[in-house]
Scaffold this active site. Structure first.
Site, PDB file in Angstrom:
ATOM      1  N   SER B  21       0.794  -0.947  -0.018  1.00 22.19           N
ATOM      2  CA  SER B  21       0.196   0.094   0.247  1.00 22.19           C
ATOM      3  C   SER B  21       1.242   0.857   0.619  1.00 22.19           C
ATOM      4  O   SER B  21       1.751   1.384  -0.331  1.00 22.19           O
ATOM      5  CB  SER B  21      -0.614  -0.044   1.511  1.00 22.19           C
ATOM      6  OG  SER B  21      -1.871   1.181   1.173  1.00 22.19           O
ATOM      7  N   HIS B  48      -2.449  -0.612  -3.188  1.00 19.98           N
ATOM      8  CA  HIS B  48      -3.811   0.455  -2.577  1.00 19.98           C
ATOM      9  C   HIS B  48      -3.664   1.603  -3.374  1.00 19.98           C
ATOM     10  O   HIS B  48      -2.341   1.772  -3.049  1.00 19.98           O
ATOM     11  CB  HIS B  48      -3.865   0.129  -1.980  1.00 19.98           C
ATOM     12  CG  HIS B  48      -4.179  -1.190  -0.682  1.00 19.98           C
ATOM     13  ND1 HIS B  48      -3.806  -1.028   0.800  1.00 19.98           N
ATOM     14  CD2 HIS B  48      -5.046  -2.131  -1.245  1.00 19.98           C
ATOM     15  CE1 HIS B  48      -4.038  -2.565   1.222  1.00 19.98           C
ATOM     16  NE2 HIS B  48      -5.324  -3.103   0.209  1.00 19.98           N
ATOM     17  N   ASP B 141      -3.973  -4.793   5.932  1.00 23.14           N
ATOM     18  CA  ASP B 141      -4.364  -5.853   4.552  1.00 23.14           C
ATOM     19  C   ASP B 141      -3.729  -6.608   4.100  1.00 23.14           C
ATOM     20  O   ASP B 141      -2.110  -6.575   4.438  1.00 23.14           O
ATOM     21  CB  ASP B 141      -4.397  -4.896   3.717  1.00 23.14           C
ATOM     22  CG  ASP B 141      -5.550  -6.129   2.189  1.00 23.14           C
ATOM     23  OD1 ASP B 141      -6.281  -7.044   2.625  1.00 23.14           O
ATOM     24  OD2 ASP B 141      -5.661  -4.912   1.063  1.00 23.14           O
TER      25      ASP B 141
END
Lengths: 271, 207
Positions: B21, B48, B141
């Protein structure tokens, strides 16, 4: 050696099909498994066998499971460039028909139905159009028919509407309440909401446009082929098929039946 | 840092999955730059991204990568020597084949695509024949997904949380997978590079 979950999965799908005629047997396994794992938690079941026992004996559990298995999170004017291409490239053809029929299979909670209805109204076509909005989930169809969406989603919808080439303001089409936007009911005077399964039902009308976006991704290849064959049979000659941005007919056994019309937006034309 | 060789019983991965991310683009571009044009295993990258800047990743990586680079479409079979970028706005999953599958289900960990969703489905379909790499990021995540790959017998690598621009994601993964290999960004490049050498049985017997 397959795990218990993989053994129980086809048994559950068979049971659902035999008892309720919903056919999930040819859904894409990866998403289906995730959704069933969530359903296990939701219904507090230890295994798919335990869930199956309840599904067979408690119809309300099937209703809840159906919501789990068919939930889709859609948006109005998702992928604005798709709607712009419809407006600029497809609408000129649609204008040539004295009356129009449009099919939106797997319409879920209706965001795409209202998007298309608004587009057609702005192009002066809605009054001579009949939109079939179909889904297997009766609860989703009820929501679609109500046309009520959380107000906190509307800002994104409005932005997408403008990017999609909207000619007015999205707020012209809804009334804002305390926490929800209620869409203009005259938009759905041309819409027929109805139960229809791409897995088990057949063609019911001849249409000029099928818009089926991000529905086929939940099917395996063989069920995708069945659905696309339905679209082919429903479409008039030179009719249009719109798919989701990451969906393609490339791997379909129906690929030869269609020509790419707007390639980058996944808009196809029946040959 | 010395070169980390995979264990002897290592099976060539059918896919190498890379998640990250915030701060991940730099690491991933370093990695893709390090891969030779004949690098065989497919590499699947999920970072992301801000929803409305879908081209940021593509722009940062294209030109640096000698392998084919694209966003997969639904049902696309995984091909050798190809880097796949998870398309924004969809979950990316793996179906038997292996081929890609997409969904527009609810976000997971506030993310769509979610690294957990990709890693868990890859672990399910490929079992020990996949490798998972998790790099910089500011949210958790990917931790469960990496754990699933490890449980399935696949190799897992985590960027050193101390080195990562954002340590939260690798730290969360390390908490769930304490036995994972922890490497620097450069170490990750070297580790992934040598996975290709284990691709064919001929080469394996030659070593």
């Amino acid at each position: 050696m397959p795990g218990e979950f993989d053994i129980e999965l086809p048994l559950l799908l068979e049971a659902i099909h035999l008892k309720y005629s919903y056919d999930f047997r040819r859904y894409a396994t990866s998403s289906l498994k995730r959704r069933l794992e969530q359903a296990l938690q939701n219904f507090d079941c230890r295994s798919l066998s335990a869930l199956q026992e309840r599904v067979l004996r408690e119809p309300e559990v099937m209703r809840g499971l159906l919501a789990h298995l068919t939930v889709q999170v859609s948006e109005m004017f998702r992928d604005p460039s798709f709607y712009r291409a419809l407006r600029d490239r497809v609408v000129p053809y649609l204008r040539t028909y004295p009356s129009l029929k449009v099919w939106i299979p797997g319409c879920a909670t209706g965001e795409e139905v209202y998007s298309l209805a608004i587009l057609l109204r702005e192009e002066g076509l809605l009054e001579r159009t009949l939109i079939y909005a179909t889904d297997i989930n009766p609860e989703a169809l009820r929501k679609a028919e109500a046309g009520i969406y959380d107000l906190d989603r509307i800002a994104d919808f409005s932005k997408a509407y403008c990017q999609a080439g909207g000619r007015a303001s999205l707020s012209d089409y809804y009334t804002a309440g305390y926490d929800a936007a209620v869409f203009d009911k005259t938009l759905r005077e041309s819409v027929l909401f109805s139960d229809h399964s791409l897995a088990t039902d057949s063609v019911f009308a001849e249409v000029q446009l099928v818009s089926c976006r991000n529905v086929l991704i939940y099917f395996d290849r063989s069920l995708q082929d069945r659905a696309v064959a339905l679209f082919r049979d429903a479409l008039c000659r030179k009719g249009f098929l719109g798919l989701g941005a990451k969906e393609t007919l490339t791997f379909s056994n129906q690929a030869a039946e269609f020509a790419e019309f707007v390639r980058e937006e996944r808009i196809y034309q029946k040959r | 840092m010395g070169t980390v060789m995979p264990p002897v019983q290592w099976q060539a991965p059918e896919a190498i999955l890379v998640g990250g991310s915030a701060g991940a683009i730099e690491v991933v571009s370093l990695l893709l730059e390090a891969l030779p044009a004949d690098f065989a295993p497919p590499v699947v990258v999920l970072i992301h991204l801000p929803r409305h800047r879908p081209s940021a990743l593509d722009g940062a990586l294209r030109g640096k990568c000698r392998l084919a680079l694209r966003e997969p479409v639904d049902k696309e079979p995984l091909a050798r020597s190809t880097v796949y970028l998870a398309p924004p706005g969809y979950h990316l999953l793996m179906d038997p084949g292996p081929s890609f599958a997409l969904s527009v289900d609810e976000p997971v960990n506030f993310s769509r695509p979610s690294i957990d969703v990709l890693f868990e489905s890859a672990a399910d379909v490929l079992g020990p024949r996949c490798a998972g790499v998790l790099v910089s990021g500011a949210n958790p995540d990917g931790a469960h997904g990496l754990h699933a790959i490890q449980e399935a017998g696949g190799a897992v690598v985590i960027q050193d949380p101390e080195e990562a621009a954002q340590g939260a994601m690798p730290a969360a993964a390390l908490a769930l997978c304490p036995n994972a290999l922890v490497l620097s960004a450069k170490g990750i490049c070297r580790w992934v590079q040598q996975l290709s050498a284990w691709q064919t049985p001929n080469r394996r017997s030659a070593t």
